[in-house]
Every structure is written in structure tokens, then in C-alpha cells.
Design an enzyme around this catalytic site. Structure first.
Site, PDB file in Angstrom:
ATOM      1  N   ASP A  63     -63.603 -49.807  24.861  1.00 43.10           N
ATOM      2  CA  ASP A  63     -63.177 -51.212  24.908  1.00 43.10           C
ATOM      3  C   ASP A  63     -61.962 -51.440  24.014  1.00 43.10           C
ATOM      4  OD1 ASP A  63     -65.288 -51.973  26.600  1.00 43.10           O
ATOM      5  OD2 ASP A  63     -66.651 -52.037  24.895  1.00 43.10           O
ATOM      6  N   ASN A  74     -68.569 -61.805  18.193  1.00 44.26           N
ATOM      7  CA  ASN A  74     -69.381 -63.013  18.351  1.00 44.26           C
ATOM      8  C   ASN A  74     -70.877 -62.710  18.340  1.00 44.26           C
ATOM      9  OD1 ASN A  74     -69.938 -65.865  19.445  1.00 44.26           O
ATOM     10  ND2 ASN A  74     -70.781 -64.546  21.048  1.00 44.26           N
ATOM     11  N   ALA A 126     -70.620 -66.817   8.079  1.00 42.00           N
ATOM     12  CA  ALA A 126     -71.241 -67.155   6.784  1.00 42.00           C
ATOM     13  C   ALA A 126     -70.997 -68.609   6.385  1.00 42.00           C
ATOM     14  CB  ALA A 126     -70.752 -66.190   5.704  1.00 42.00           C
TER      15      ALA A 126
HETATM   16  P1  NAP Z   1     -63.366 -51.031  16.529  1.00 40.45           P
HETATM   17  O1  NAP Z   1     -63.832 -51.331  15.165  1.00 40.45           O
HETATM   18  O2  NAP Z   1     -62.875 -49.673  16.805  1.00 40.45           O
HETATM   19  O3  NAP Z   1     -64.540 -51.339  17.618  1.00 40.45           O
HETATM   20  C1  NAP Z   1     -65.425 -52.345  17.557  1.00 40.45           C
HETATM   21  C2  NAP Z   1     -66.539 -52.130  18.588  1.00 40.45           C
HETATM   22  O4  NAP Z   1     -66.553 -53.269  19.451  1.00 40.45           O
HETATM   23  C3  NAP Z   1     -66.405 -50.898  19.504  1.00 40.45           C
HETATM   24  O5  NAP Z   1     -67.669 -50.302  19.634  1.00 40.45           O
HETATM   25  C4  NAP Z   1     -65.946 -51.495  20.835  1.00 40.45           C
HETATM   26  O6  NAP Z   1     -66.362 -50.732  21.968  1.00 40.45           O
HETATM   27  C5  NAP Z   1     -66.683 -52.821  20.804  1.00 40.45           C
HETATM   28  N1  NAP Z   1     -66.131 -53.882  21.656  1.00 40.45           N
HETATM   29  C6  NAP Z   1     -64.853 -54.314  21.774  1.00 40.45           C
HETATM   30  N2  NAP Z   1     -64.786 -55.314  22.666  1.00 40.45           N
HETATM   31  C7  NAP Z   1     -66.046 -55.502  23.135  1.00 40.45           C
HETATM   32  C8  NAP Z   1     -66.613 -56.411  24.063  1.00 40.45           C
HETATM   33  N3  NAP Z   1     -65.880 -57.325  24.698  1.00 40.45           N
HETATM   34  N4  NAP Z   1     -67.950 -56.353  24.270  1.00 40.45           N
HETATM   35  C9  NAP Z   1     -68.721 -55.458  23.626  1.00 40.45           C
HETATM   36  N5  NAP Z   1     -68.232 -54.591  22.720  1.00 40.45           N
HETATM   37  C10 NAP Z   1     -66.921 -54.618  22.478  1.00 40.45           C
HETATM   38  O7  NAP Z   1     -62.248 -52.091  16.885  1.00 40.45           O
HETATM   39  P2  NAP Z   1     -61.448 -52.206  18.211  1.00 40.45           P
HETATM   40  O8  NAP Z   1     -61.861 -51.097  19.120  1.00 40.45           O
HETATM   41  O9  NAP Z   1     -60.015 -52.393  17.880  1.00 40.45           O
HETATM   42  O10 NAP Z   1     -62.034 -53.579  18.785  1.00 40.45           O
HETATM   43  C11 NAP Z   1     -61.689 -54.808  18.223  1.00 40.45           C
HETATM   44  C12 NAP Z   1     -62.897 -55.687  18.413  1.00 40.45           C
HETATM   45  O11 NAP Z   1     -63.904 -55.269  17.498  1.00 40.45           O
HETATM   46  C13 NAP Z   1     -62.664 -57.135  18.077  1.00 40.45           C
HETATM   47  O12 NAP Z   1     -62.128 -57.828  19.178  1.00 40.45           O
HETATM   48  C14 NAP Z   1     -64.051 -57.602  17.676  1.00 40.45           C
HETATM   49  O13 NAP Z   1     -64.725 -58.246  18.733  1.00 40.45           O
HETATM   50  C15 NAP Z   1     -64.804 -56.328  17.358  1.00 40.45           C
HETATM   51  N6  NAP Z   1     -65.334 -56.410  16.003  1.00 40.45           N
HETATM   52  C16 NAP Z   1     -66.677 -56.414  15.844  1.00 40.45           C
HETATM   53  C17 NAP Z   1     -67.232 -56.568  14.589  1.00 40.45           C
HETATM   54  C18 NAP Z   1     -68.705 -56.628  14.454  1.00 40.45           C
HETATM   55  O14 NAP Z   1     -69.393 -56.534  15.472  1.00 40.45           O
HETATM   56  N7  NAP Z   1     -69.227 -56.821  13.241  1.00 40.45           N
HETATM   57  C19 NAP Z   1     -66.403 -56.696  13.460  1.00 40.45           C
HETATM   58  C20 NAP Z   1     -65.029 -56.676  13.654  1.00 40.45           C
HETATM   59  C21 NAP Z   1     -64.495 -56.534  14.945  1.00 40.45           C
HETATM   60  P3  NAP Z   1     -65.813 -49.226  22.248  1.00 40.45           P
HETATM   61  O15 NAP Z   1     -66.657 -48.336  21.413  1.00 40.45           O
HETATM   62  O16 NAP Z   1     -66.052 -49.005  23.711  1.00 40.45           O
HETATM   63  O17 NAP Z   1     -64.372 -49.205  21.867  1.00 40.45           O
END
Ligand code: NAP
Length: 266
Positions: A50, A166, A187
């Protein structure tokens, strides 16, 4: 059968190996693979997870061209094709047996003392303080004041992004057939001094969220769009809305959103 295809892949060994195999198979089936993306590209194949798809969407500024993802990432929620199903994908694509899932982005406009800046995201726009500072923000919906938010920040996600950050914040998973924005607090502070919503709120597709920093210390903010971060000083106002820009993901016959949710989250 003269379709122009562009392949976008991340740098992992697995993605590069799959890209090589895929190129040979596409050419063998009569399809044309181009090295550059152009307006008349008919399909973008994204190899990675993703995160790779998010980078592609940012790099090509929400291309209208249909995108199909081959998952070599960890989760692969956007990605439709498993590496071992490449032959099936080529067969169904050549038969035109697919549907298109359109996903809107979310846009934010940031007014600072020195100018106006814009960002567009597929998953979400996050507004937070620098480092670990809590922030205090006046929040309005369509010019009507709603609350003074106090806490780490806000995550404004699209239905497509509802399964990403989210969801980790306790927000709801939204079927992408619903066009709305979800505002999830990060938070939120809840005591006799500060009162903020502690759950997510949902806004209809035409609504506008306006954020105004309350005090001088709240005017320095980080804006994170699909994981890319930019810091702003002297922020006067931010508006966030669902964008008209959308991407078009290719889905095949057996795609069902809730089946995908079940397989990735339960
Ligand atoms: P990353 O830290 O490498 O990956 C974050 C994780 O989010 C990966 O496992 C990615 O899947 C998954 N992901 C991304 N978009 C998704 C979606 N629409 N639905 C379900 N899972 C999804 O960062 P990145 O790859 O650059 O992705 C940026 C995204 O990370 C941001 O848009 C944000 O939504 C997410 N994020 C999540 C958290 C958290 O959950 N605590 C914190 C910060 C950011 P893949 O393994 O397939 O790449």
C-alpha cells in the site's frame, strides 16, 4: 489488443523479480510495456504494498489511468493481485473482465502568514503539534464553530484511508461506496480544563472542516499527508475537504470490500 502499460515498482528484490517476470508475460500476451508514464497510458501496474501505491499516487498527482496493484508488501489492502496470480490477471485484463473502484482523495489548504499551501492525500491528512507538544485548535464545520480541540492532533481520513492510521486511532472502517470524511482525534484531552470529542465524527462529502490554532504556540504545526510530513509556522487557518480528484483501482470479479477487510484484519 494494443494497450499501453506502465509498471511502477518499489526497490525490493521480490518486486524487481516479479517485475521482470511480468514484463515477459505481458509482452508475450501482446501487450505493450512503456518505460515512461504518459497521458495515453491505459494501465499502471503497481508492484509493492500500500505504501508503494501511495507513493505512486503522490508522484503522478492522482493519475486518472486505472491502477492495478500486485502485492509484495506487508498488508496490501489496495493491492488486488497476488504474485502467484499474474497469469489470471493478464487473462482477465485481456478479456476486459474487471471493474473500477474510484477512490476520492482529501485536500487541505493551509494559510500561513507567508502564503497558501495545498496538499492532497489518498488516505488521510494528519494535523499535529511538533515533537510531543499537545495543540489547541478551534474546529468549525461549514463555518459553524463546533469545539476547541486539545490533544496530540487530528486525523482526517477518506473511506480509502479508514483502514490505515484512522483504524489504529479507534476510527471506523468505512465502505468506500460511502463518500464521506472521518475526523478522528489523536489522544484528545478530557478533563475539567479541556474538553474534546473522544470519538471520530463523520462529515458528508460536501462539508468543510476549518481549523484555527487557538494560541501563539499552536501556530506551528506538522501536516502529514499519506505519511509525508511538512512543518508550517505561523498557521492562520487550515481547511480540509473531500477532493474531487480520484484514483481508479482495477478490481476483478471476486473483489468484495468486506471480504478483503475480513482477510486483512480478522
Ligand atoms: P509505513 O509505515 O511503511 O506503512 C504503514 C502501514 O500501513 C503498512 O503496513 C501499509 O501497508 C499500511 N497501509 C497504508 N495504507 C493503507 C490503507 N489504506 N489501508 C490499510 N493499510 C494501509 O508507511 P507508508 O507505507 O508510507 O504508509 C503511509 C500510511 O501509513 C499513512 O497514510 C498512514 O495511514 C499509515 N500510518 C499508520 C500508523 C498507525 O497505524 N499507527 C501510523 C502512521 C502512519 P503495506 O504493508 O501494504 O505497505
Amino acid at each position: 489488443m494494443d494497450k499501453r502499460i506502465f509498471i511502477y515498482a518499489n526497490d525490493t528484490k521480490m518486486s524487481k523479480t516479479i517485475e521482470e517476470t511480468l514484463r515477459k508475460k505481458l509482452v508475450k500476451s501482446g501487450l505493450r510495456v512503456y518505460e515512461e508514464y504518459s497521458e495515453d497510458t491505459e494501465l499502471i501496474i503497481c508492484i509493492g504494498g500500500d505504501g508503494t501505491l501511495l507513493r505512486l499516487v503522490q508522484e503522478f498527482n492522482f493519475p486518472k489511468t486505472p491502477i492495478v496493484g500486485i502485492n509484495t508488501g506487508h498488508l496490501g489492502f489496495f493491492q488486488e493481485v497476488l504474485p502467484e496470480k499474474i497469469d489470471d490477471f493478464i487473462f482477465f485484463y485481456n478479456q476486459d473482465k474487471y471493474s473500477i473502484q474510484s477512490l476520492n482523495g482529501v485536500t487541505c489548504t493551509i494559510k500561513t502568514a507567508s502564503g497558501t499551501h495545498k496538499h492532497l492525500a489518498l488516505n488521510e491528512i494528519v494535523v499535529r503539534g511538533l515533537m510531543t507538544h499537545p495543540i489547541h485548535l478551534n474546529i468549525s464545520i461549514n463555518e459553524s464553530f463546533i469545539e476547541r480541540f486539545s490533544g496530540d492532533g487530528l486525523c482526517v481520513s477518506t473511506p480509502a484511508g479508514s483502514t490505515a492510521y484512522n483504524y489504529s486511532l479507534g476510527g471506523s472502517i468505512v465502505d468506500p461506496r460511502l463518500n464521506l470524511l472521518q475526523v478522528s482525534p489523536i489522544a484528545p484531552m478530557q478533563n475539567t480544563a479541556y474538553r474534546s470529542f473522544t470519538s471520530s465524527i463523520l462529515l458528508p462529502s460536501n462539508d468543510k472542516l476549518t481549523i484555527i490554532p487557538c494560541g501563539e504556540y499552536d501556530k506551528t504545526l506538522s501536516v502529514v499527508y499519506d505519511g509525508l510530513m511538512k512543518d508550517y509556522e505561523n498557521v492562520e487557518e487550515m481547511t480540509i475537504q473531500l477532493s474531487r480528484k480520484k484514483i481508479n483501482l482495477m478490481r476483478f470479479d471476486d473483489y468484495q470490500f468486506w471480504e478483503k477487510v475480513k482477510s486483512k484484519f480478522l
